[in-house]
Enzyme design. Structure first.
Site, PDB file in Angstrom:
ATOM      1  N   ASP A 124       0.826  -1.215   0.000  1.00 11.76           N
ATOM      2  CA  ASP A 124       0.000   0.000   0.000  1.00 11.76           C
ATOM      3  C   ASP A 124       0.857   1.260   0.000  1.00 11.76           C
ATOM      4  OD1 ASP A 124      -2.329  -1.529   0.071  1.00 11.76           O
ATOM      5  OD2 ASP A 124      -2.243  -1.673   2.253  1.00 11.76           O
TER       6      ASP A 124
ATOM      7  N   HIS B  23      -2.213  -4.494  -7.478  1.00 12.78           N
ATOM      8  CA  HIS B  23      -2.476  -3.067  -7.517  1.00 12.78           C
ATOM      9  C   HIS B  23      -3.652  -2.772  -8.428  1.00 12.78           C
ATOM     10  CE1 HIS B  23       0.764  -4.046 -10.426  1.00 12.78           C
ATOM     11  NE2 HIS B  23       0.035  -3.335 -11.259  1.00 12.78           N
TER      12      HIS B  23
END
Length: 205
Positions: A13, A41
């Site tokens: 992240d 992602h």
């Protein structure tokens, strides 16, 4: 030839996908060199959302070659789902190449991953339960299934019959789980191989 390497310094992240997507626009080749489906992602381009776990985001650019390298561990079911998603969105995957020496995540890897994590109690390591660690463990022990093994029907049968019998002992005796059916898994993964055949490349070992 200039090379740019994107490396995360924490557990995730952190925007690696966005950076990779930005760099991919002017890159000749984008390589996924390690990891598995636990990574991923989401990219939004011109209003379209792309959720990728295995395929490099460079796939969105027709002049960029994308390689899933030998250090990556591949769950064929997830990879095929990503290929289908891209096809439905009108994105070509002709420029995607898969190393034939990349290792394959099998059903027993996921089961062992989840069962081992469940038994750790307060000592859980936070695995996603998607079989990444056990796949790498088999790779290091030289007992894993590689992409090239999927292309050898008889060889795969022999290898998986032995391996699944061995893994069934672990599943039954150590984790009290039912055994897996070797023939069903063999047929399933031979089917996966036929879907991936045109993307497999021997030059990217």
């Amino acid at each position: 030839m200039a090379n740019v390497i994107v490396i995360g310094a924490q557990w995730g992240d952190e925007g690696k996908g966005k950076i990779t997507d930005l760099l991919s626009r002017s890159a000749d080749v984008v390589v996924r060199y390690q990891g598995g489906v636990n990574a991923g992602h989401t990219i939004v381009v011109k209003g379209q959302t792309f959720k990728l776990h295995l395929i490099p985001s460079g796939i969105l650019y027709p002049n960029t070659e994308c390689i899933i390298g030998s250090g990556t561990v591949i769950d064929p079911k997830v990879l095929i789902a990503e290929l289908d998603q891209l096809d439905q969105l009108g994105i070509s995957t002709e420029n995607l190449y898969i190393s034939e020496t990349a290792h394959v995540t099998m059903p027993y890897h996921r089961l062992i991953d989840q069962a081992a994590e469940g038994q750790r109690g307060d000592r859980k390591i936070g695995t996603t339960g998607r079989g990444i660690g056990p796949t790498y463990a088999d790779k290091s022990e030289r007992t894993g299934i590689r992409i090239l093994d999927l292309m050898d029907t008889e060889g795969l049968r022999e290898q998986l019959e032995w391996t699944i019998n061995y893994k069934n002992v672990i599943l039954e005796k150590l984790y009290n789980l039912p055994p897996l059916n070797a023939q069903e898994i063999i047929q399933e993964y031979l089917g996966h191989a036929s879907h991936l055949f045109h993307n497999i490349d021997t030059q990217y070992e």
